[in-house]
Design an enzyme around this catalytic site. Structure first.
Site, PDB file in Angstrom:
ATOM      1  CG  LEU A  88      44.889  36.092  36.184  1.00 51.57           C
ATOM      2  CD1 LEU A  88      45.700  35.064  36.498  1.00 51.57           C
ATOM      3  CD2 LEU A  88      44.361  35.855  34.524  1.00 51.57           C
ATOM      4  CD  GLU A 124      46.105  39.239  38.721  1.00 52.88           C
ATOM      5  OE1 GLU A 124      45.280  39.123  37.996  1.00 52.88           O
ATOM      6  OE2 GLU A 124      46.431  39.901  39.770  1.00 52.88           O
ATOM      7  NE  ARG A 161      41.646  35.854  49.390  1.00 60.07           N
ATOM      8  CZ  ARG A 161      42.841  35.892  48.505  1.00 60.07           C
ATOM      9  NH1 ARG A 161      43.896  35.936  48.854  1.00 60.07           N
ATOM     10  NH2 ARG A 161      42.502  35.717  47.207  1.00 60.07           N
ATOM     11  CG  ASP A 197      52.373  28.782  48.699  1.00 62.83           C
ATOM     12  OD1 ASP A 197      51.695  29.255  47.664  1.00 62.83           O
ATOM     13  OD2 ASP A 197      52.251  28.806  49.783  1.00 62.83           O
ATOM     14  N   GLY A 211      24.612  47.361  44.052  1.00 65.39           N
ATOM     15  CA  GLY A 211      24.022  46.140  45.026  1.00 65.39           C
ATOM     16  C   GLY A 211      25.104  46.536  46.291  1.00 65.39           C
ATOM     17  CB  THR A 256      48.535  43.701  42.702  1.00 69.51           C
ATOM     18  OG1 THR A 256      47.646  42.874  41.580  1.00 69.51           O
ATOM     19  CG2 THR A 256      48.094  45.199  42.439  1.00 69.51           C
ATOM     20  CE  LYS A 288      47.623  28.096  49.221  1.00 67.11           C
ATOM     21  NZ  LYS A 288      48.137  29.460  48.859  1.00 67.11           N
ATOM     22  CD  GLU A 334      39.665  35.553  43.714  1.00 68.79           C
ATOM     23  OE1 GLU A 334      38.989  34.852  44.249  1.00 68.79           O
ATOM     24  OE2 GLU A 334      40.763  35.908  44.040  1.00 68.79           O
ATOM     25  CB  CYS A 351      42.173  42.302  43.286  1.00 65.63           C
ATOM     26  SG  CYS A 351      43.271  40.911  43.066  1.00 65.63           S
TER      27      CYS A 351
HETATM   28  C1  UDX Z   1      39.551  41.998  39.758  1.00 63.57           C
HETATM   29  C2  UDX Z   1      39.711  42.591  38.603  1.00 63.57           C
HETATM   30  O1  UDX Z   1      38.856  42.506  37.573  1.00 63.57           O
HETATM   31  C3  UDX Z   1      40.802  41.791  37.861  1.00 63.57           C
HETATM   32  O2  UDX Z   1      41.153  42.209  36.354  1.00 63.57           O
HETATM   33  C4  UDX Z   1      42.234  41.767  38.438  1.00 63.57           C
HETATM   34  O3  UDX Z   1      43.222  40.971  37.927  1.00 63.57           O
HETATM   35  C5  UDX Z   1      41.971  41.291  40.085  1.00 63.57           C
HETATM   36  O4  UDX Z   1      40.977  41.940  40.492  1.00 63.57           O
HETATM   37  P1  UDX Z   1      38.298  40.037  40.879  1.00 63.57           P
HETATM   38  O5  UDX Z   1      38.981  40.305  42.319  1.00 63.57           O
HETATM   39  O6  UDX Z   1      38.275  38.630  40.692  1.00 63.57           O
HETATM   40  O7  UDX Z   1      39.173  40.727  39.721  1.00 63.57           O
HETATM   41  O8  UDX Z   1      36.934  40.275  40.873  1.00 63.57           O
HETATM   42  P2  UDX Z   1      35.867  41.242  40.048  1.00 63.57           P
HETATM   43  O9  UDX Z   1      35.246  40.509  39.011  1.00 63.57           O
HETATM   44  O10 UDX Z   1      36.632  42.503  39.464  1.00 63.57           O
HETATM   45  O11 UDX Z   1      34.941  41.801  40.915  1.00 63.57           O
HETATM   46  C6  UDX Z   1      35.262  42.479  42.210  1.00 63.57           C
HETATM   47  C7  UDX Z   1      34.080  42.924  42.924  1.00 63.57           C
HETATM   48  O12 UDX Z   1      33.299  43.724  42.324  1.00 63.57           O
HETATM   49  C8  UDX Z   1      33.326  41.644  43.253  1.00 63.57           C
HETATM   50  O13 UDX Z   1      33.036  41.759  44.650  1.00 63.57           O
HETATM   51  C9  UDX Z   1      31.762  41.695  42.469  1.00 63.57           C
HETATM   52  O14 UDX Z   1      30.738  41.432  43.020  1.00 63.57           O
HETATM   53  C10 UDX Z   1      31.926  43.351  42.531  1.00 63.57           C
HETATM   54  N1  UDX Z   1      31.015  44.052  41.116  1.00 63.57           N
HETATM   55  C11 UDX Z   1      31.730  43.721  40.112  1.00 63.57           C
HETATM   56  C12 UDX Z   1      30.189  44.661  41.536  1.00 63.57           C
HETATM   57  O15 UDX Z   1      29.728  44.991  42.845  1.00 63.57           O
HETATM   58  N2  UDX Z   1      29.352  45.249  40.486  1.00 63.57           N
HETATM   59  C13 UDX Z   1      29.810  45.185  39.445  1.00 63.57           C
HETATM   60  O16 UDX Z   1      29.368  45.675  38.398  1.00 63.57           O
HETATM   61  C14 UDX Z   1      30.952  44.416  38.971  1.00 63.57           C
END
Ligand code: UDX
Length: 450
Positions: free
Chosen positions: A154, A152, A346, A30, A272, A121, A35, A156, A279
């Protein structure tokens, strides 16, 4: 295989640790020397459940090393996973300068053939640019590079489990060698031949992951298309919630019934405060830009973004209608992370909410189980509580901004007694309206009758 991972953020660290977990020899690097120092000394610079098991285990087996010098990492691996950040530029495009920089290091430092895998991404066609960059920067070398895209998926908070037990592995390739090498890398995941880390208890039942071989352009598009669709689902649910409020319906009942239709699916319909994180918001923006530049009007996704931004306005309206005057009032905020089980703030809706509360003249005392330290750096002007009870003390309203499991289990009777006025605005529809109202709270949620 010998693998290098460049970039040790949420994606890179999980990728590196899990690749080591399934048996590969991994070197992570990195540009942030601090880190690397933390990682070398046995620390973990982010909170991501499971890493606390996987990283020490891989290090004990001498399969995972950390290096500040990217050139050293480049030389160590036969395959190099690029996991550097692609943050949004002011115009919404993805900033690809970190990828360009890594391409230069790879092209000038490699002394043997490399499979270069883009994991960050990126907008469609970045793989083609990466190929060009490697050949231009490496024009004085005779080393062969094969480029692949391996997006990916993934999430978080559950990233370790998502890596080890994905529903699909997408590889965008242009050569048989690249496809073969990636298959070799992921074979233990495809066959479920690794010791499942303790925190996951066991490998899930059900079908093995789908192995999908595509072109590089398609693989890149799959990633953006998936994240934008998830964002679209959430904004759709939020619009429905606004309508449900007007019509006296309950969004929870509506989406539950909708989700039972397999064509719709139950997930990502939680209304909500909307979506945040590093992402969904940035991928959505970058996707809209990419579409526009390609001459395709994807204004549908602009609406998704607009609806999401309105969530904070809606939250403040709810507060105003309950409190009348917001200025000078003390407000408790539970949750700062963009979602539970992470310390990542973030583009967190909770942080936008706090900023809006401050601009309305409120005094904020916030609590988050993991994200307080990160929040302190960007929001030094609010008070940080040591517990939810501490945050609630003397507050005239309490916001639930992130649905941490522990918030559902709080002693809400105690919270009621600690608050100056028992008013809860549930930005994640976490609590049971009946139970919380029976305790004597005034309770406002999203898309649920008051
Ligand atoms: C996302 C994708 O899900 C993942 O596949 C990709 O690789 C990276 O981006 P992540 O950023 O970890 O993952 O969060 P995610 O679980 O997708 O949630 C994103 C946001 O949506 C969060 O702020 C969550 O609170 C919100 N959310 C999620 C809602 O407001 N309502 C929902 O029904 C689901």
């Amino acid at each position: 295989m010998r693998i290098s991972v460049i970039g040790t953020g949420y994606v890179g660290l999980v990728t590196g640790a899990c690749l080591a977990e399934i048996g590969h020899e991994v070197v992570c690097s990195d540009s942030d020397a601090e880190k690397i120092k933390i990682l070398e000394s046995g620390g973990i610079p982010i909170y991501e459940p499971g890493l606390e098991n996987v990283i020490p285990q891989a290090r004990k087996l001498d399969r995972l090393r950390f290096r500040a010098n990217p050139a050293e990492a480049v030389r160590a691996g036969d395959a190099i996973f690029i996991c550097v950040g692609t943050p949004p530029l002011p115009n919404g495009d993805a900033d690809l300068s970190a990828i360009d920089h890594v391409a230069r290091v790879i092209a000038t430092e490699a002394t043997s053939p490399k499979l270069v895998v883009e994991k960050s991404t990126v907008p469609a066609r970045t793989g083609q640019e990466l190929k060009r960059a490697l050949s231009v920067y490496g024009r004085k070398s005779s080393v062969t590079f094969h480029v692949a895209s391996n997006p990916e998926f993934l999430r978080e908070g559950t990233a370790v489990g998502d890596f080890l037990h994905p529903d699909r592995i997408v590889v965008g390739v242009e050569s048989e060698i690249a496809e073969r090498q990636l298959k070799e890398i992921y074979q233990p995941v495809l066959d479920r031949k690794f010791n499942c880390p303790v925190h996951l208890n066991a490998c899930p039942e059900g079908p093995a992951p789908q192995w999908l071989v595509t072109t590089i352009n398609s693989a890149e598009l799959i990633k953006h298309a998936s994240n934008s669709f998830l964002a679209l689902k959430i904004s759709y649910a939020n619009m429905l919630a606004d309508l449900a409020e007007k019509l006296g319906a309950d969004i929870q009942e509506v989406v539950r019934a909708m989700g039972l239709d397999p064509r719709i699916g139950a997930s990502f319909l939680a209304a909500g405060l909307g979506f945040g994180g590093f992402c969904l918001p940035k991928d959505l923006q970058a996707f809209v830009h990419l579409a526009e530049r390609s001459g395709v009007d994807f204004s549908m996704l602009r609406e998704v973004e607009k609806i999401n931004k309105q969530r904070i306005d809606r939250a403040i309206e709810k507060l105003r209608s309950a409190l009348w005057v917001v200025r000078g009032k003390q407000i408790a905020v539970l949750g700062l992370a963009f979602k539970p089980n992470t310390d990542d703030i973030r583009f967190a809706p909770a942080i936008d909410l706090v900023n809006r509360l401050l601009s309305e003249g409120a005094r904020v005392r916030a609590y988050d189980p993991q994200a307080t330290e990160r929040a302190r750096a960007t929001l030094p002007q609010i008070e940080y509580a040591t517990s939810a009870y501490d945050a609630a003390t003397d507050a005239e309203a309490l916001f639930i901004a992130t649905e941490w499991g522990e918030f559902a289990k709080l002693d809400w009777g105690r919270i009621r007694d600690l608050m100056a006025r028992p008013l809860v605005i549930d930005g994640r529809n976490l609590l049971s309206p009946r139970e919380i109202r029976n305790l004597g709270f005034e309770y406002r949620a999203f898309g649920r009758p008051d």
